[in-house]
Design a protein around this motif. Structure first.
Motif, short mmCIF file in Angstrom:
data_model
loop_
_atom_site.label_atom_id
_atom_site.label_comp_id
_atom_site.label_asym_id
_atom_site.label_seq_id
_atom_site.Cartn_x
_atom_site.Cartn_y
_atom_site.Cartn_z
N VAL A 69 98.22 41.85 -4.87
CA VAL A 69 97.93 41.24 -6.18
C VAL A 69 99.18 41.22 -7.05
N TYR A 70 99.95 42.29 -7.04
CA TYR A 70 101.15 42.34 -7.86
C TYR A 70 102.15 41.26 -7.43
N ASN A 71 102.31 41.10 -6.13
CA ASN A 71 103.24 40.09 -5.65
C ASN A 71 102.75 38.67 -5.92
N LYS A 72 101.47 38.46 -5.87
CA LYS A 72 100.93 37.14 -6.22
C LYS A 72 101.25 36.82 -7.69
N GLN A 73 101.15 37.83 -8.54
CA GLN A 73 101.50 37.64 -9.95
C GLN A 73 102.99 37.33 -10.10
N LEU A 74 103.83 38.05 -9.39
CA LEU A 74 105.27 37.79 -9.47
C LEU A 74 105.60 36.38 -9.00
N ILE A 75 104.92 35.91 -7.96
CA ILE A 75 105.14 34.55 -7.48
C ILE A 75 104.87 33.54 -8.60
N GLU A 76 103.77 33.74 -9.28
CA GLU A 76 103.41 32.81 -10.37
C GLU A 76 104.44 32.85 -11.50
N ILE A 77 104.95 34.02 -11.79
CA ILE A 77 105.99 34.15 -12.84
C ILE A 77 107.27 33.46 -12.39
N ILE A 78 107.71 33.77 -11.18
CA ILE A 78 108.97 33.22 -10.66
C ILE A 78 108.94 31.69 -10.65
N LYS A 79 107.82 31.11 -10.24
CA LYS A 79 107.70 29.65 -10.18
C LYS A 79 107.88 29.00 -11.55
N ARG A 80 107.60 29.74 -12.60
CA ARG A 80 107.62 29.17 -13.95
C ARG A 80 108.88 29.50 -14.75
#
Length: 146
Positions: free
Chosen positions: A95-106
């Motif tokens: 879950v933490y990495n999924k959140q980081l992915i969303e942040i990085i993309k933006r």
């Protein structure tokens, strides 16, 4: 290079949790020596890495050259990963990495060149994102070899 890192992070976040879940609890928790981490603690270390990099990815966009320090052994010790159930640790990592992915993309492109101070070095946000994925993959390969 950044897009490739995002793709790799998406891939491991989707595939690795199932592989980790299939590792027997005894093996997942086994420490080969007092000063070596168990698989459980290595995944905990990756959570700690996510936590510290999360700060870097956010603060690096609006603070002027923030300095973010991290004592990996103390973080691992005081997060008590060795005592927490395997599935909780795996789930949190995913879950933490999924959140980081969303942040990085933006992250706006112009923010990728902003710098964060780590151990007396100024490193760009883009470098830290790419390095985060390299570090993560290094430890996942370490686990899967065991």
């Amino acid at each position: 290079m950044l897009q490739q890192s995002i793709s790799r992070l998406e891939y491991v976040t989707e595939t690795i949790p199932e592989i980790l879940s299939k590792i027997e609890d005894e093996i997942f928790s086994k420490k080969h020596s007092a000063n070596k981490w168990s698989i459980k603690q290595i995944i905990g270390h990756l959570i700690d890495s996510a936590t510290n990099n999360h700060q870097r990815f956010i603060r690096g966009q609006f603070e002027e050259n923030p300095e973010i320090k991290y004592d990996q052994n103390k973080w691992n010790e005081y997060n008590f990963y060795q005592e927490i159930e395997k599935e909780q640790i795996i789930s949190f990592w995913k879950v933490y990495n999924k959140q980081l992915i969303e942040i990085i993309k933006r992250i706006p492109k112009e923010n990728l060149i902003r710098e964060i101070k780590i151990n007396d070095k100024n490193l760009t946000l883009e470098f830290l994102i790419i390095d985060y994925v390299v570090h993560l993959e290094y430890h996942l390969k370490q686990i899967l070899k065991e």
